[in-house]
Design an enzyme around this catalytic site. Structure first.
Site, PDB file in Angstrom:
ATOM      1  N   ASP A 370       4.966  -3.558   8.021  1.00  0.00           N
ATOM      2  CA  ASP A 370       5.439  -3.627   6.637  1.00  0.00           C
ATOM      3  C   ASP A 370       6.905  -3.243   6.553  1.00  0.00           C
ATOM      4  O   ASP A 370       7.650  -3.261   7.553  1.00  0.00           O
ATOM      5  CB  ASP A 370       4.528  -2.728   5.765  1.00  0.00           C
ATOM      6  CG  ASP A 370       4.372  -3.234   4.345  1.00  0.00           C
ATOM      7  OD1 ASP A 370       5.282  -2.982   3.531  1.00  0.00           O
ATOM      8  OD2 ASP A 370       3.363  -3.896   4.041  1.00  0.00           O
ATOM      9  N   LYS A 480       4.134 -11.242   4.988  1.00  0.00           N
ATOM     10  CA  LYS A 480       3.839 -10.690   3.663  1.00  0.00           C
ATOM     11  C   LYS A 480       5.136 -10.782   2.873  1.00  0.00           C
ATOM     12  O   LYS A 480       6.143 -10.192   3.255  1.00  0.00           O
ATOM     13  CB  LYS A 480       3.373  -9.240   3.814  1.00  0.00           C
ATOM     14  CG  LYS A 480       3.060  -8.538   2.502  1.00  0.00           C
ATOM     15  CD  LYS A 480       2.547  -7.127   2.799  1.00  0.00           C
ATOM     16  CE  LYS A 480       2.353  -6.308   1.548  1.00  0.00           C
ATOM     17  NZ  LYS A 480       2.118  -4.888   1.857  1.00  0.00           N
ATOM     18  N   ASP A 482       7.163 -10.040  -0.264  1.00  0.00           N
ATOM     19  CA  ASP A 482       7.122  -9.052  -1.354  1.00  0.00           C
ATOM     20  C   ASP A 482       8.196  -9.335  -2.406  1.00  0.00           C
ATOM     21  O   ASP A 482       9.136 -10.132  -2.187  1.00  0.00           O
ATOM     22  CB  ASP A 482       7.320  -7.656  -0.738  1.00  0.00           C
ATOM     23  CG  ASP A 482       6.614  -6.557  -1.513  1.00  0.00           C
ATOM     24  OD1 ASP A 482       6.268  -6.785  -2.681  1.00  0.00           O
ATOM     25  OD2 ASP A 482       6.431  -5.470  -0.943  1.00  0.00           O
ATOM     26  N   ASP A 552      -1.006  -2.500  -5.664  1.00  0.00           N
ATOM     27  CA  ASP A 552      -0.639  -1.356  -4.823  1.00  0.00           C
ATOM     28  C   ASP A 552      -1.635  -0.222  -4.989  1.00  0.00           C
ATOM     29  O   ASP A 552      -1.570   0.777  -4.274  1.00  0.00           O
ATOM     30  CB  ASP A 552       0.766  -0.868  -5.184  1.00  0.00           C
ATOM     31  CG  ASP A 552       1.828  -1.615  -4.386  1.00  0.00           C
ATOM     32  OD1 ASP A 552       1.473  -2.320  -3.429  1.00  0.00           O
ATOM     33  OD2 ASP A 552       3.022  -1.492  -4.733  1.00  0.00           O
TER      34      ASP A 552
HETATM   35  C1  DGJ Z   1       5.123  -3.071  -2.344  1.00  0.00           C
HETATM   36  C2  DGJ Z   1       3.913  -3.626  -1.686  1.00  0.00           C
HETATM   37  O1  DGJ Z   1       2.945  -3.957  -2.618  1.00  0.00           O
HETATM   38  C3  DGJ Z   1       3.396  -2.616  -0.687  1.00  0.00           C
HETATM   39  O2  DGJ Z   1       2.199  -3.034  -0.125  1.00  0.00           O
HETATM   40  C4  DGJ Z   1       4.447  -2.395   0.365  1.00  0.00           C
HETATM   41  O3  DGJ Z   1       4.643  -3.576   1.078  1.00  0.00           O
HETATM   42  C5  DGJ Z   1       5.739  -1.933  -0.288  1.00  0.00           C
HETATM   43  N1  DGJ Z   1       6.127  -2.815  -1.349  1.00  0.00           N
HETATM   44  C6  DGJ Z   1       6.836  -1.855   0.715  1.00  0.00           C
HETATM   45  O4  DGJ Z   1       8.048  -1.589   0.161  1.00  0.00           O
END
Ligand code: DGJ
Length: 742
Positions: A370, A480, A482, A552
């Site tokens: 991540d 992923k 974001d 989250d």
């Molecule tokens: C927000 C995401 O939803 C989390 O899972 C994680 O990836 C954080 N950002 C990392 O900054």
């Protein structure tokens, strides 16, 4: 052909397996919305829409002597503005000489086989091969004075009870036209008494079910955050007052779009309810030069008379089969470990490989690295935009990690946040004008970061090149993607002053273009959407990303509400869901590892915790959970999903069911959320089984007919009596029913 046109009556009939939609071109060329509901055999419903002279509802000039005909009281398919319909409108413009009037009339139509596509925007795809029966209706409307043409597109998915809609708006004149509002659709319900169901929320508590009776007012549900948002999902349901999970009329409207959106309902003085849906007109305007066309995003509509579970089922099917790219349809999902809640920013190669070892020993098949692997990013204040590996933290780069992870038989995935930049980054120092900010004004910061101008080609090229370089440097099979803040300061240094109102939409188009380009360049890549949890959980993103991180908030008890709310529009196989630590990092609530797993198994399953800190007993449970997930993978990925007790039932438990499409098995999961002493046992009625078949509970001799389980119901006595399930105040269990007589 699912679309017919009766020339004599000037009536279009769009028919699906269980629904019918009628449009009548009336005497003055207005496309009147005549009917949407269960099949009625093509009877012309426009006869029921007789109008009368209503005080202060004026008449188009050509019917000034008739007086009965007014745009103000006419149910319509799409409306212009400023010519007599005083209700909320679909299209608003500033045209020739500054005129704001637009009076759209029928100019022709086309009916063709197959589903239309859209350029630059996501759309519901026709399933390749013989899968779908789809047809397209295109109705052309023009206003010769305003010199504008609107093409209304309808895509009919006959077997799926789905109709899609959108509008293409073209400047047919010689002068510039400015669109101040360009909704995708409008629909009127003259004789229904409806509730509006929508899904509001916040960061860490997305898509909460809310049901409101539509009164004589306007309700507006939308987002101005540059993203579909945690706060209001671009999906609404209009339901009859008496509609429940299992019966009653319900209409769904889902905008396939990831930016600013708005759904407006208005009940007028004759009790007719209008819905207008599309891009939010706040901060929006779009310049159409002569010959230019604007494409509004698509709306996915469905209707059922069988309640909210059926409505959700219709959406689940179309999203699984026609929104998500078909290449993901039949692949088994990897059980992943994500290091975010395990390490946050505090990691190095050694720590990540230790996590990989532990994950491998438990049977996990993918490690996702991540936030924090790039630039100088050791906390969330720096580095966004610098998409090159931090070799101080990860000597030898990502290849070392990916190779080691692969050696353990696991896949490797990586986090990006492409659309953002930190002030403290090499990218921002080199290109300050790439961030959205008004001239002379400091931008709003959120998580100390700014938003890149995705409308710019040079920005997108930089992102494509830098991300491609990283993806090409190691065996990275999963990303992923974001997006961790709302957008403000909608100002592009590249757009001319009069086009700044286009930025919000151009931003979204830019993101879609980048996603498309990367997926074409890396066809084996899977991208999981994410936006600070589930801030961009919409059908637009699902066109590119088959799954999206739901929230989250990883606390299973909170997740029950979040995942249940999400399930009204989106199938469980799209919902990122992980088992995390107890006590939970967001709510500090403690829960048993099996409760966490039961909830996460109703999504794309994974783990997100420090595996070195858990007991051997929990590790053994994890091994069993992964076996279970694999066993039920197909059932939970492609099966029919039912909420067995609806939102806000007040039952003190949440229970849901997956049934395989062949009805041979069902998995029922329950979590008690509100434990009481001396409580009655939870009770539900199952759905979707074959009435006449015998089902047994796997591993026991207990047998029931499908009818018994669906009409007699099922009582969870054991759950409340046995210590096996009662580990804490949230007892939970799964029951697997298997059909015997097959
Ligand atoms: C927000 C995401 O939803 C989390 O899972 C994680 O990836 C954080 N950002 C990392 O900054």
């Amino acid at each position: 052909m699912a679309i017919t046109y009766d020339e004599a009556k000037r009536l279009f009939c769009l028919t699906t397996r269980n629904t019918e939609y009628q449009i009548k071109i009336n005497d003055i060329g207005i496309p009147v919305h005549a009917y949407y509901g269960r099949r009625i055999g093509g009877s012309d419903m426009s006869r029921q829409l007789a109008q009368a002279d209503r005080g202060f509802s004026g008449n188009p000039y050509e019917c000034r002597l008739d007086r009965g005909l007014s745009l103000d009281t006419m149910p319509q398919e799409y409306t212009g503005a400023n010519v007599g319909d005083m209700r909320v409108s679909a299209l608003e413009l500033s045209g020739i000489g500054g005129s704001m009037s637009c009076d759209l009339r029928y100019a022709g139509h086309d009916i063709r086989h197959g589903k239309y596509t859209l350029k630059g925007l996501p759309y519901v795809r026709e399933k390749s091969g013989a899968g779908d029966k789809t047809d397209t209706l295109e109705i052309t409307l023009t206003d010769t004075i305003a010199q504008i043409e609107v093409r209304l597109l309808y895509g009919v998915f006959e077997d799926k009870d789905v109709i899609t809609r959108t509008a293409l708006i073209r400047n047919t004149g010689t002068e510039k036209i400015v669109l101040n509002k360009a909704a995708s659709m409008c629909i009127d319900f003259p004789y229904a008494d409806l509730d509006l169901i929508h899904f509001h929320g916040r960061h860490c508590m997305e898509r909460q079910f809310e049901r409101t009776a539509i009164g004589h007012d306007c309700i507006s549900v939308g987002s101005r955050r540059g993203m579909s948002s945690h706060h209001n999902n671009p999906f609404v349901i209009l339901a009859d007052r008496n509609t429940t999970e299992n019966c009653g009329d319900a209409y769904g409207f889902m905008l396939m779009y990831s930016g600013n959106h708005r759904a407006e309902t208005e009940k007028d003085f004759l009790d007719s309810t209008r819905l207008v849906m599309g891009i939010n007109d706040a901060n929006f305007c779009w310049h159409l030069e002569p010959g230019e066309e604007f494409t509004a995003p698509e709306v996915i509509m469905t209707y059922t008379r069988e309640g909210l579970n059926r409505l959700s089922g219709n959406y689940h099917r179309i999203i699984r089969e026609n929104v998500i790219d078909g290449k993901y349809f039949d692949i088994k999902r990897s059980v992943l470990i994500n290091n975010w809640e395990a390490t946050y920013f505090d990691f190095n190669t050694e720590k990540i490989l230790r996590l990989a070892d532990e994950a491998h020993a438990l049977g996990i098949d993918m490690l996702v690295l991540d936030d924090g692997w790039f630039g100088k990013r050791n906390d969330d204040n720096t580095g966004l935009g610098d998409w090159f590996v931090n070799e101080e933290k990860l000597p030898g780069g990502l290849k070392v990690i990916a190779d080691e992870v692969n050696k353990r038989g696991m896949k490797f995935g990586l986090w990006f946040e492409p659309e953002m930049v930190n002030e403290d980054s090499e990218l921002y120092r080199a290109h300050p004008d790439w961030a959205l900010a008004d001239p002379g004004r400091k931008p709003m910061l959120s998580r100390n970061q700014m938003v890149l101008d995705m409308s710019r080609e040079d920005v997108r090229d930089y992102l494509f090149d830098s991300i491609s370089r990283v993806l090409g440097s190691a065996n990275i099979e999963y990303v992923k993607w974001d997006f961790n803040r709302s957008v403000a300061n909608f100002f592009s240094h590249k757009l001319p002053a009069e086009r700044q109102g286009e930025l919000g939409h151009r931003f979204v188009l830019g993101t879609y273009e980048l996603l498309d380009r990367l997926l074409k360049a890396f066809p084996k890549l899977m991208i999981e959407g994410c936006a600070g949890g589930g801030g961009r959980f919409d059908a637009g993103m699902l066109f590119y990303c088959p799954q999206i991180w739901t929230s989250d908030n990883t606390d299973p008890i909170a997740r029950l509400k979040i995942q249940s709310g999400t399930s009204y529009g989106y199938p469980p196989c799209t919902m990122g869901a992980h088992v995390s630590a107890s006590p939970n990092h967001q709510t500090r609530r403690g829960t048993d590892i099996n409760t966490r797993s039961i909830v996460a198994q109703s999504g794309t399953f994974g783990y997100e915790l420090d595996l070195s800190s858990i007991s051997d007993e929990d590790k053994n449970e994890i091994r069993k959970q992964i076996d279970d997930f694999r066993k039920y993978d197909k059932l939970t990925r492609n099966g029919d999903y039912y909420r067995l007790n609806g939102s806000g039932s007040g039952d003190g438990f949440t229970c849901w069911e997956f049934v395989s499409t062949d009805r041979n098995e069902a998995l029922v999961s329950i979590v008690v959320t509100d434990t009481e002493a001396n409580a009655k046992f939870p009770y539900v009625r199952l759905r979707g089984l074959d009435e006449d078949s015998i089902y047994s509970i796997e591993g026991t001799d207990t047998e029931f007919t499908g009818a018994a389980l669906m009409y007699g119901g099922f009582v969870f006595g054991e759950l409340m009596l046995s210590d096996r399930y009662y580990k804490d105040e949230y007892p939970s269990m799964q029951v697997h029913f298997v059909r015997k007589d097959i």
